[in-house]
Design an enzyme around this catalytic site. Structure first.
Site, mmCIF file in Angstrom:
data_model
loop_
_atom_site.group_PDB
_atom_site.id
_atom_site.type_symbol
_atom_site.label_atom_id
_atom_site.label_comp_id
_atom_site.label_asym_id
_atom_site.label_seq_id
_atom_site.Cartn_x
_atom_site.Cartn_y
_atom_site.Cartn_z
ATOM 1 C CG ASP A 140 -6.598 -0.800 4.618
ATOM 2 O OD1 ASP A 140 -6.167 -1.804 4.906
ATOM 3 O OD2 ASP A 140 -5.350 -0.126 3.860
ATOM 4 C CD GLU A 183 -0.321 -3.961 2.115
ATOM 5 O OE1 GLU A 183 0.131 -5.114 2.531
ATOM 6 O OE2 GLU A 183 0.335 -2.984 2.032
ATOM 7 C CG ASP A 192 -4.913 -3.338 2.221
ATOM 8 O OD1 ASP A 192 -4.916 -4.535 2.214
ATOM 9 O OD2 ASP A 192 -4.295 -2.751 2.880
ATOM 10 C CG HIS A 217 -4.452 -2.191 8.536
ATOM 11 N ND1 HIS A 217 -4.451 -3.098 7.483
ATOM 12 C CD2 HIS A 217 -3.809 -2.845 9.664
ATOM 13 C CE1 HIS A 217 -3.922 -4.329 7.996
ATOM 14 N NE2 HIS A 217 -3.957 -4.209 9.522
ATOM 15 C CG ASP A 266 -3.031 2.036 5.257
ATOM 16 O OD1 ASP A 266 -2.524 1.163 6.192
ATOM 17 O OD2 ASP A 266 -3.694 1.436 4.529
ATOM 18 C CG ASP A 303 -5.598 -5.359 4.994
ATOM 19 O OD1 ASP A 303 -6.475 -4.499 4.888
ATOM 20 O OD2 ASP A 303 -4.322 -4.927 5.263
ATOM 21 C CG HIS A 312 -2.141 0.479 0.930
ATOM 22 N ND1 HIS A 312 -3.520 0.240 1.496
ATOM 23 C CD2 HIS A 312 -2.662 1.445 -0.014
ATOM 24 C CE1 HIS A 312 -4.677 0.888 1.064
ATOM 25 N NE2 HIS A 312 -4.255 1.469 -0.098
ATOM 26 C CG HIS A 317 2.210 -1.431 4.518
ATOM 27 N ND1 HIS A 317 1.565 -2.549 4.389
ATOM 28 C CD2 HIS A 317 2.258 -1.093 5.956
ATOM 29 C CE1 HIS A 317 1.557 -3.323 5.568
ATOM 30 N NE2 HIS A 317 1.971 -2.235 6.529
#
Ligand code: DIR
Ligand code: MN
Ligand code: MN
Ligand code: MN
Length: 305
Positions: free
Chosen positions: A123, A270, A225, A125, A127, A227, A96, A140
């Site tokens: 995502d 990712e 992403d 996360h 980030d 994830d 990312h 990332h």
């Protein structure tokens, strides 16, 4: 739509090697063929090659591969900016940290075109670290803060035109570090964490945001992403977090994005094919792009049902 595939085999923004194989996996999984089957034209510009790293340093000694990530940022920003007037760039990552460059390039284009830029961050996360706050040292974890114009990004180039907080919407969030949490609470960024999605579903918050993009005649960058997805359906990622989006939620998001007609650029990030199970995550990501670009089980022809 004229789809411009841009390979971004960035691996230096995290610590599980393999994201460099992402662009190849998307090509093998048939991303271009799927887009063509939906009636789009496809131009594959190959993989971006960064300049040699220049040796930048940072007082936060946790950070690793800073010069490499700065070099990717510069190269991807140029690639993104020059693709935007020609069609819809689809950046095939790569981890990312590539979004430090892609969103910068798209933002530079938006500024020149005098259109507001909106960003959807799909995502686990947020980030939202800066190089000063990251404790993992994995860059990332920083691109959303860079795009939002947070201070503390030297020696990265200044972000061309900060994306206003009200123009940023996150979905799927379920892992936020304390420093990110503090900084996010200072902003108006919409954080649709899993609690929001469990309680309201994904459709209402997504439509609310898309209505604002439409009203502002904005450009819309989507950063997806792997994830974001639940690890049970998308195992090929270095930072799995349980409790992610289901297969059905993910396709629904993509179909609604398609119906909106608003998406102007896309990151696929990712994917670590080395961790995949017979290509299933790569294939799922390609199918999701298909949904985002018009694939439907049943064509209803209207968007009200
Ligand atoms: C964590 C998670 N917040 C970090 N990183 C990400 O390392 O800064 N994983 N983005 O995908
Ligand atoms: Mn991410
Ligand atoms: Mn993530
Ligand atoms: Mn990480």
């Amino acid at each position: 739509t004229h789809c411009i595939l841009i390979g971004a085999p960035v691996d230096e923004g995290q610590r599980v090697p393999g994201c460099m194989m992402g662009p190849s996996a998307y090509r093998v999984a048939g991303l271009g063929r799927v887009l063509e089957s939906l009636g789009h034209t496809v131009e594959d510009r190959g993989d971006v090659a960064p300049a040699p790293p220049a040796g930048e340093t940072h007082p936060n000694s946790a950070i690793h591969h800073l010069p490499e990530v700065v070099a990717w940022t510069n190269a991807l920003s140029v690639a993104g900016r020059s693709a935007m007037p020609d069609g819809m760039p689809i950046f095939m990552g790569g981890d990312h940290s590539l979004a430090l460059g892609t969103v910068a390039g798209v933002a530079a284009h938006a500024k020149a075109a005098d259109r507001p830029l909106f960003v959807i961050w799909l995502d686990a996360h947020s980030d939202f670290h800066t190089p000063e706050t990251t404790t993992s040292g994995n860059l990332h974890g920083t691109p959303m803060a860079y795009a939002a114009g947070r201070p503390g990004f030297a020696p990265f180039p200044p972000f061309p035109a900060a994306v206003p907080a009200e123009n940023i919407c996150m979905f799927g969030i379920r892992s936020v570090d304390p420093a990110e949490h503090r900084m996010l609470q200072e902003t108006e960024i919409t954080v649709n964490d899993m609690r929001v999605l469990d309680e309201r579903g994904i459709v209402a918050p997504l439509r609310e945001f898309l209505d604002r993009v439409r009203a502002a005649n904005g450009l819309l960058h989507v950063s997806l992403d792997v994830d974001f997805l639940d690890p049970s359906i998308a195992p090929a990622v270095g930072t799995t977090v349980p409790g992610g989006a289901t297969f059905r939620e993910a396709h629904l998001v993509c179909e609604i994005l398609h119906e909106s007609g608003l998406v102007t650029s896309l990151d696929l990030v990712e994917l670590n094919p080395f961790l995949d199970d017979r290509g299933r995550t790569a294939k799922l990501m390609v199918d999701l792009v298909g949904s985002m670009m018009g694939q439907k089980v049943f064509d209803r022809r209207t968007r009200s049902f």
